[in-house]
Scaffold this active site. Structure first.
Site, PDB file in Angstrom:
ATOM      1  N   ARG A 292      29.347  29.396  30.481  1.00 10.33           N
ATOM      2  CA  ARG A 292      29.695  29.265  32.020  1.00 10.33           C
ATOM      3  C   ARG A 292      30.858  28.341  32.330  1.00 10.33           C
ATOM      4  O   ARG A 292      31.172  27.453  33.436  1.00 10.33           O
ATOM      5  CB  ARG A 292      28.700  28.823  32.821  1.00 10.33           C
ATOM      6  CG  ARG A 292      27.371  29.948  33.204  1.00 10.33           C
ATOM      7  CD  ARG A 292      26.342  29.319  34.106  1.00 10.33           C
ATOM      8  NE  ARG A 292      25.620  30.881  34.550  1.00 10.33           N
ATOM      9  CZ  ARG A 292      24.288  30.726  33.849  1.00 10.33           C
ATOM     10  NH1 ARG A 292      23.962  29.575  33.438  1.00 10.33           N
ATOM     11  NH2 ARG A 292      23.539  31.677  34.036  1.00 10.33           N
TER      12      ARG A 292
ATOM     13  N   LYS B  86      45.688  31.513  35.238  1.00  8.94           N
ATOM     14  CA  LYS B  86      45.512  33.031  35.266  1.00  8.94           C
ATOM     15  C   LYS B  86      44.998  33.439  33.871  1.00  8.94           C
ATOM     16  O   LYS B  86      45.753  33.097  32.880  1.00  8.94           O
ATOM     17  CB  LYS B  86      46.427  33.644  35.736  1.00  8.94           C
ATOM     18  CG  LYS B  86      46.637  33.855  37.449  1.00  8.94           C
ATOM     19  CD  LYS B  86      47.883  34.995  37.590  1.00  8.94           C
ATOM     20  CE  LYS B  86      47.908  35.188  38.826  1.00  8.94           C
ATOM     21  NZ  LYS B  86      49.175  36.003  39.400  1.00  8.94           N
TER      22      LYS B  86
ATOM     23  N   GLU C 108      60.847  36.135  32.005  1.00 13.72           N
ATOM     24  CA  GLU C 108      60.070  35.094  32.862  1.00 13.72           C
ATOM     25  C   GLU C 108      60.822  33.955  33.138  1.00 13.72           C
ATOM     26  O   GLU C 108      60.505  33.471  34.103  1.00 13.72           O
ATOM     27  CB  GLU C 108      58.690  35.140  32.230  1.00 13.72           C
ATOM     28  CG  GLU C 108      57.785  36.144  31.968  1.00 13.72           C
ATOM     29  CD  GLU C 108      57.169  36.723  33.037  1.00 13.72           C
ATOM     30  OE1 GLU C 108      57.392  36.145  34.317  1.00 13.72           O
ATOM     31  OE2 GLU C 108      56.443  37.522  33.071  1.00 13.72           O
TER      32      GLU C 108
ATOM     33  N   LYS D  75      57.294  26.899  38.342  1.00 17.82           N
ATOM     34  CA  LYS D  75      55.877  27.312  38.585  1.00 17.82           C
ATOM     35  C   LYS D  75      54.832  26.465  38.928  1.00 17.82           C
ATOM     36  O   LYS D  75      54.018  26.838  39.641  1.00 17.82           O
ATOM     37  CB  LYS D  75      55.810  28.124  37.290  1.00 17.82           C
ATOM     38  CG  LYS D  75      54.253  29.027  37.235  1.00 17.82           C
ATOM     39  CD  LYS D  75      53.903  29.697  35.991  1.00 17.82           C
ATOM     40  CE  LYS D  75      52.674  30.590  36.519  1.00 17.82           C
ATOM     41  NZ  LYS D  75      52.238  31.426  35.289  1.00 17.82           N
TER      42      LYS D  75
ATOM     43  N   GLU E 197      46.513  32.311  44.661  1.00 16.96           N
ATOM     44  CA  GLU E 197      47.508  33.458  44.840  1.00 16.96           C
ATOM     45  C   GLU E 197      47.102  33.989  46.212  1.00 16.96           C
ATOM     46  O   GLU E 197      46.951  35.244  46.371  1.00 16.96           O
ATOM     47  CB  GLU E 197      47.499  34.393  43.902  1.00 16.96           C
ATOM     48  CG  GLU E 197      48.519  35.342  43.805  1.00 16.96           C
ATOM     49  CD  GLU E 197      48.798  36.257  42.575  1.00 16.96           C
ATOM     50  OE1 GLU E 197      49.592  36.266  41.931  1.00 16.96           O
ATOM     51  OE2 GLU E 197      47.723  37.184  42.564  1.00 16.96           O
TER      52      GLU E 197
ATOM     53  N   ARG F  47      52.131  32.080  45.758  1.00 17.22           N
ATOM     54  CA  ARG F  47      52.169  32.291  44.372  1.00 17.22           C
ATOM     55  C   ARG F  47      52.499  33.749  43.969  1.00 17.22           C
ATOM     56  O   ARG F  47      52.929  33.944  42.815  1.00 17.22           O
ATOM     57  CB  ARG F  47      50.976  31.871  43.879  1.00 17.22           C
ATOM     58  CG  ARG F  47      50.664  31.984  42.328  1.00 17.22           C
ATOM     59  CD  ARG F  47      49.734  31.459  41.568  1.00 17.22           C
ATOM     60  NE  ARG F  47      49.534  31.472  40.146  1.00 17.22           N
ATOM     61  CZ  ARG F  47      48.632  30.917  39.304  1.00 17.22           C
ATOM     62  NH1 ARG F  47      47.598  30.320  39.558  1.00 17.22           N
ATOM     63  NH2 ARG F  47      48.742  31.408  38.024  1.00 17.22           N
TER      64      ARG F  47
ATOM     65  N   ASN G 164      55.382  36.983  41.006  1.00 15.82           N
ATOM     66  CA  ASN G 164      55.114  38.530  40.533  1.00 15.82           C
ATOM     67  C   ASN G 164      56.571  39.397  40.820  1.00 15.82           C
ATOM     68  O   ASN G 164      56.315  40.511  40.710  1.00 15.82           O
ATOM     69  CB  ASN G 164      54.237  39.242  41.272  1.00 15.82           C
ATOM     70  CG  ASN G 164      52.884  38.939  40.858  1.00 15.82           C
ATOM     71  OD1 ASN G 164      52.296  38.791  39.455  1.00 15.82           O
ATOM     72  ND2 ASN G 164      52.047  38.355  41.475  1.00 15.82           N
TER      73      ASN G 164
ATOM     74  N   HIS H 191      57.114  42.303  38.833  1.00 16.76           N
ATOM     75  CA  HIS H 191      55.777  42.657  38.058  1.00 16.76           C
ATOM     76  C   HIS H 191      55.248  44.016  38.541  1.00 16.76           C
ATOM     77  O   HIS H 191      54.431  44.763  37.904  1.00 16.76           O
ATOM     78  CB  HIS H 191      54.990  41.542  37.920  1.00 16.76           C
ATOM     79  CG  HIS H 191      55.159  40.378  37.229  1.00 16.76           C
ATOM     80  ND1 HIS H 191      56.644  39.844  37.057  1.00 16.76           N
ATOM     81  CD2 HIS H 191      54.731  40.107  35.955  1.00 16.76           C
ATOM     82  CE1 HIS H 191      56.705  39.067  36.300  1.00 16.76           C
ATOM     83  NE2 HIS H 191      55.458  38.798  35.529  1.00 16.76           N
TER      84      HIS H 191
ATOM     85  N   HIS I 168      54.203  45.996  35.529  1.00 21.53           N
ATOM     86  CA  HIS I 168      52.741  46.479  35.038  1.00 21.53           C
ATOM     87  C   HIS I 168      52.672  47.983  35.018  1.00 21.53           C
ATOM     88  O   HIS I 168      51.744  48.684  34.293  1.00 21.53           O
ATOM     89  CB  HIS I 168      51.894  45.826  36.161  1.00 21.53           C
ATOM     90  CG  HIS I 168      51.767  44.273  35.775  1.00 21.53           C
ATOM     91  ND1 HIS I 168      51.182  43.422  36.805  1.00 21.53           N
ATOM     92  CD2 HIS I 168      52.078  43.328  34.824  1.00 21.53           C
ATOM     93  CE1 HIS I 168      51.243  42.099  36.198  1.00 21.53           C
ATOM     94  NE2 HIS I 168      51.869  42.191  35.071  1.00 21.53           N
TER      95      HIS I 168
ATOM     96  N   HIS J 285      55.809  43.301  27.481  1.00 22.77           N
ATOM     97  CA  HIS J 285      55.789  42.716  28.941  1.00 22.77           C
ATOM     98  C   HIS J 285      57.113  42.225  29.344  1.00 22.77           C
ATOM     99  O   HIS J 285      57.676  42.626  30.353  1.00 22.77           O
ATOM    100  CB  HIS J 285      54.835  41.702  29.094  1.00 22.77           C
ATOM    101  CG  HIS J 285      54.759  41.349  30.231  1.00 22.77           C
ATOM    102  ND1 HIS J 285      54.045  41.705  31.400  1.00 22.77           N
ATOM    103  CD2 HIS J 285      54.946  40.009  30.764  1.00 22.77           C
ATOM    104  CE1 HIS J 285      54.011  41.090  32.339  1.00 22.77           C
ATOM    105  NE2 HIS J 285      54.547  39.946  32.169  1.00 22.77           N
TER     106      HIS J 285
END
Length: 374
Positions: free
Chosen positions: A129, A151, A193, A232, A242, A246, A250, A253, A257, A271
């Protein structure tokens, strides 16, 4: 958030209250990784998660550094590549952590690129957990982007990064000396990036990178990584989950993606290459919609092309269609009420979230960019 240059590494502090952490940036930092981990987390046991490409290069040095600091470490090696960001590999990674007898206060260490960082971070988020984890990114892409911000996650058959959790690291050690082992293709991919930070909110940073041209891949790299990380981190602190600002990270992206998904994550497109193309597409779409000067879109395309990133769908070794990309975009995490949200731009350094791109406008743009119509 503060940025400092120490006698050794640069340090970017990410002030998230009880989840605050430091990002250390500089050469040959793996040698002192054990001391840094022990200073923050104590001399607990550790599980190093890495891949079969990085392990022969850096696993021995990291294991030795941990042992010197009194940290007993075991390791779990996955296959390199996007295919390891899956629920099946996640399950095996969590089982390895549990089989090793690691306790909740022990630490998971991600040694590798973005795939390993996302996978190990998610495993740490769900094992027991929630366990602390440390990022030791060895690619430029991971150092400037995926290792910072918390993330974590894996891909699903429906799309990229659709299963995951926010789980901040306890420490990030960005050893820029590891970049010397990167193939040129992956250095270029990581650069996408890095330059993204300038394009979305720091025009002066883009100006500096643009002036370097192709030399931006190798010159003043510690400074570039620190600048990108600090930018960042500031956005993450302002919008950790986000809900707003935030999402600007992207930029490019939504296209990227979708391209990766349609390519099947089989290595034909990595990527950062998809992001590089996505950045150019975001600027060209913005110019087409009358939002951004065409001169800015041309500058972005010229610089990204100068460092060797793909600028057109025809540059990719993948057969794509407008319909296929649109279907992939419909599964994007940024979709709200069935509407695909794009990060568009007013100019270099000024990005914003838009829900105003209609399906017909998107289809027409993709066809004009050279994709077959449905």
């Amino acid at each position: 958030m503060t940025t400092a240059t120490l006698a050794g590494p640069r340090k970017v502090h990410v002030p998230l209250g009880e989840r605050a952490y430091d990002v250390l940036i500089g050469g040959d930092l793996i040698a002192s990784a054990g001391e840094e981990v022990a200073a923050r987390l104590g001399r607990r046991r550790a599980m190093i998660v890495t891949d079969d490409v990085v392990a022969p290069l850096h696993l021995g040095a990291l294991s030795a550094a941990l042992a010197d600091a009194g940290i007993a470490a075991v390791h779990h090696i996955v296959r390199h590549g996007e295919g390891s960001k899956s629920l099946e590999v996640l399950a095996r990674t969590v089982e390895a952590i549990l089989d090793a007898g690691l306790e909740r206060r022990d630490v998971v260490i991600a040694l590798g690129g973005g795939v390993v960082g996302d996978l190990a971070g998610f495993a740490a988020a769900v094992a027991r957990r929630g366990m602390p984890f440390v990022q030791v990114p060895t690619t430029l892409l991971a150092q400037v982007d995926s290792s910072v911000g918390g993330k974590t996650g894996v891909n699903a058959p429906q799309g990229k990064n659709l299963v995951g959790a926010f789980h901040q690291p306890s420490l990030v050690i960005a050893d820029t000396a590891t970049l010397s082992t990167l193939p040129e293709r992956h250095r270029r991919a990581g650069y996408a990036e890095c330059v993204k930070v300038g394009l979305l909110g720091d025009a002066a940073f883009f100006d500096r990178l643009e002036a370097l041209g192709a030399r931006a891949l190798t010159e003043r790299i510690d400074e570039a990584v620190a600048t990108a990380v600090a930018a960042k981190a500031a956005i993450v602190v302002a919008d950790e989950r986000e809900h707003g600002q935030r999402a600007l990270l992207n930029l490019g992206h939504t296209f990227a993606h979708a391209v990766e998904h349609c390519a099947g994550y089989d290595g034909r497109v990595v990527h950062g290459e998809a992001v590089g193309l996505g950045l150019a597409l975001a600027f060209r779409l913005s110019a087409r919609l009358g939002l951004c000067p065409t001169a800015d879109a041309a500058r972005v395309e010229a610089h990204l092309a100068a460092v060797g990133l793909p600028m057109r769908f025809s540059d990719l070794l993948v057969d794509l269609t407008a319909a296929g990309l649109r279907a992939a975009m419909a599964q994007d995490k940024k979709v709200e009420d069935g509407v695909v949200r794009f990060i568009l731009v007013n100019r270099i350094g000024d990005a914003f979230v838009s829900s105003s791109v209609t399906p017909d406008a998107l289809s027409a743009f993709l066809v004009d960019e050279g994709l077959p119509a449905p």
